[in-house]
Design an enzyme around this catalytic site. Sequence first.
Site, PDB file in Angstrom:
ATOM      1  N   HIS A 179      -5.052   8.851 -17.023  1.00 60.90           N
ATOM      2  CA  HIS A 179      -3.891   8.512 -17.557  1.00 60.90           C
ATOM      3  C   HIS A 179      -3.938   7.010 -18.124  1.00 60.90           C
ATOM      4  O   HIS A 179      -3.556   6.707 -19.076  1.00 60.90           O
ATOM      5  CB  HIS A 179      -2.841   8.601 -16.456  1.00 60.90           C
ATOM      6  CG  HIS A 179      -1.576   8.006 -16.527  1.00 60.90           C
ATOM      7  ND1 HIS A 179      -0.407   8.818 -16.680  1.00 60.90           N
ATOM      8  CD2 HIS A 179      -1.188   6.729 -16.688  1.00 60.90           C
ATOM      9  CE1 HIS A 179       0.544   7.932 -17.061  1.00 60.90           C
ATOM     10  NE2 HIS A 179       0.035   6.659 -16.766  1.00 60.90           N
ATOM     11  N   GLU A 180      -4.621   6.122 -17.288  1.00 64.55           N
ATOM     12  CA  GLU A 180      -4.790   4.632 -17.678  1.00 64.55           C
ATOM     13  C   GLU A 180      -5.503   4.550 -19.059  1.00 64.55           C
ATOM     14  O   GLU A 180      -5.213   3.728 -20.031  1.00 64.55           O
ATOM     15  CB  GLU A 180      -5.484   3.734 -16.704  1.00 64.55           C
ATOM     16  CG  GLU A 180      -4.700   3.601 -15.493  1.00 64.55           C
ATOM     17  CD  GLU A 180      -3.200   3.311 -15.575  1.00 64.55           C
ATOM     18  OE1 GLU A 180      -2.696   2.577 -16.662  1.00 64.55           O
ATOM     19  OE2 GLU A 180      -2.348   4.026 -14.800  1.00 64.55           O
ATOM     20  N   HIS A 235      -3.421   5.417 -21.891  1.00 67.29           N
ATOM     21  CA  HIS A 235      -2.575   4.307 -22.419  1.00 67.29           C
ATOM     22  C   HIS A 235      -3.416   3.539 -23.536  1.00 67.29           C
ATOM     23  O   HIS A 235      -3.091   2.885 -24.362  1.00 67.29           O
ATOM     24  CB  HIS A 235      -2.224   3.545 -21.031  1.00 67.29           C
ATOM     25  CG  HIS A 235      -1.070   3.968 -20.499  1.00 67.29           C
ATOM     26  ND1 HIS A 235       0.046   4.187 -21.167  1.00 67.29           N
ATOM     27  CD2 HIS A 235      -0.665   3.977 -19.098  1.00 67.29           C
ATOM     28  CE1 HIS A 235       0.955   4.711 -20.295  1.00 67.29           C
ATOM     29  NE2 HIS A 235       0.553   4.410 -19.097  1.00 67.29           N
ATOM     30  N   GLU A 239       4.649   7.209 -21.112  1.00 66.26           N
ATOM     31  CA  GLU A 239       4.164   7.838 -19.874  1.00 66.26           C
ATOM     32  C   GLU A 239       3.996   9.301 -19.869  1.00 66.26           C
ATOM     33  O   GLU A 239       2.853   9.661 -19.417  1.00 66.26           O
ATOM     34  CB  GLU A 239       5.210   7.395 -18.459  1.00 66.26           C
ATOM     35  CG  GLU A 239       5.310   5.950 -18.165  1.00 66.26           C
ATOM     36  CD  GLU A 239       3.907   5.323 -17.823  1.00 66.26           C
ATOM     37  OE1 GLU A 239       3.046   6.195 -17.052  1.00 66.26           O
ATOM     38  OE2 GLU A 239       3.512   4.235 -18.161  1.00 66.26           O
TER      39      GLU A 239
END
Lengths: 399, 184
Positions: A143-144, A147, A224
């Site tokens: 997930h990071e 980003h 997100e």
Amino acid sequence: MWELIRANQRRSHLLLVVMALLLVATGWAVGEALAAAPVPGILIAAGLWVFLAELAFRAGDQVILRISGARKVSKEDHPVLYNVVEEMSVASGLPKPPEVYILDEGAPNAFATGTRPDRAAVVVTAGLLERLTRDELQGVIAHEISHIKHRDVVYLTVMAVMVGTIVILADFARRVLFYGGGTRRRTSSSSRGAAPLYLLAIVLILLAPLIARLMYLALSRRREYLADAGAALATRYPEGLASALEKIEQYWTPLAAANPATAPMFIVNPLTKAAETITGLFSTHPPTRERIRILRSFAGSVSFAAYDEAFRQVTGRPVGVVPAAALRLPATAVRPATSDPRTALERLRQATDVLWRLSGFAFIPCSCGTTLKVPPVYRGQELPCPHCGALHKVVAPSP
Amino acid sequence: MVFWIFVALLVVVLLWVVSLYNRLVRARNEVRNAWSQIDVQLKRRWDLIPNLVETVKGYMRHERETLEAVTKARQQAVAISGDVAARAQAENILSQSLRSLFAVAENYPELKANQNFLALQEELTSTENKIAFARQYYNDSVYRLNNLIQMFPSNIIAKQFGFKPEVYFELEAPQERQRPEVRF
């Protein structure tokens, strides 16, 4: 992946333009309302924005890392964490793996920073390392890294600076208008006969900060969802991130190291617990339970199209969250779960060992299986093992 | 007038060809980059295996065949170079032999308490993961390149400049696709 990034960029550019127009409009409104001088107002708004943007990018990630108190870890400190970061950067095709930092906090959380994919960093809390299995950790790191790959840090920073400028200007104008010498201004404006414009300016000053904030938060929430989709695709195991989010929510406590500017970069809002319904409009993150439900509704294979479908079903919204170009990308089969050979106790030990090492403790393995952890303040030359009594030489670790 | 319209049209077409050509080159470079990622991870696995065998040997005296299978599979994988499909097959055999080694290791509690073994196990698990993820990324980029090469209008330019479709890197074992046999 590139299709998604490109489509994202187009949409973000549009949003940037709208936000810039709002900024110009606020500048105009402030100039018009305070001094009947729209052009200087716009110039001041632009000047303030350039100044703040320069500040934000000059300071950049290093300051964010330093303020939060995060410390860099190497592979020896926590091999599992380091390997997982490497795995996920291979999966997303990053030019080089981001640096890894750890935050001495009990609440499980993580964030990414870095305005360029080749100079990025991933930060995790000790609580995260302690609670999550390898598969779950992989989901969070993916997930990071999404980003980073989607360039979210840059866009959110640029947007945040614009929002900040609008808020500062509008706030200033409101104070002058309502608490300062507003009456003189009002007579001069009526003599010029520009009452409608003046009224419009007042309305803008009152509404612009709210609109700007809502736009920013909507962007943050969308990013997100997209990072979740990217993580599901990169790991090929959406359940990992889903159960990680569950644990993060379960053990949630506010993080001292976070602030409103850095909050959108965390995997779960570090300042306020994610709320459902109306207050959701003012939240940087979508409701965690909703994110989990979306991630759990995949069957068999993962793709951006499948995420979009699940998103529409779970939220009941008619329009999806994934840009059209990414919907055509091929699907990947979901991989089976892997077993983490580490027990909960071993995970806890690994997480706390990192913190001890970073605090300068020397680690001395004894032949009886014990590991002696010697604090940096110990001045002696030798230390007996508490279990078998064997004497060990104490060498101070290099700082 | 007609002449200038013709020139303008020519310039537009030329720019369009250049942009398509650049997209093809970008896609091909991505495939090469992705392949080198796989290569790095495969070599890393070769390097880790002798260490693993050395560590495990003392504990697993009754598993000589399993250990020999790993060593042999590694030698064969190292020997093959070039052809993507052949390499994928050899690496696949190596993956399987490693998997059975770790499965057998479950029966040796002493081995599972060995710090060195645990570290090696984490390294090899991670390398296996990286191979899988790098392969996924490689196949994605091959998919993009092949699409460009086969689809109109980029296929015309691909043909002119000799772009060739690449081969997917399949690691799934043929046995895995079959249903497992259960014997009593």
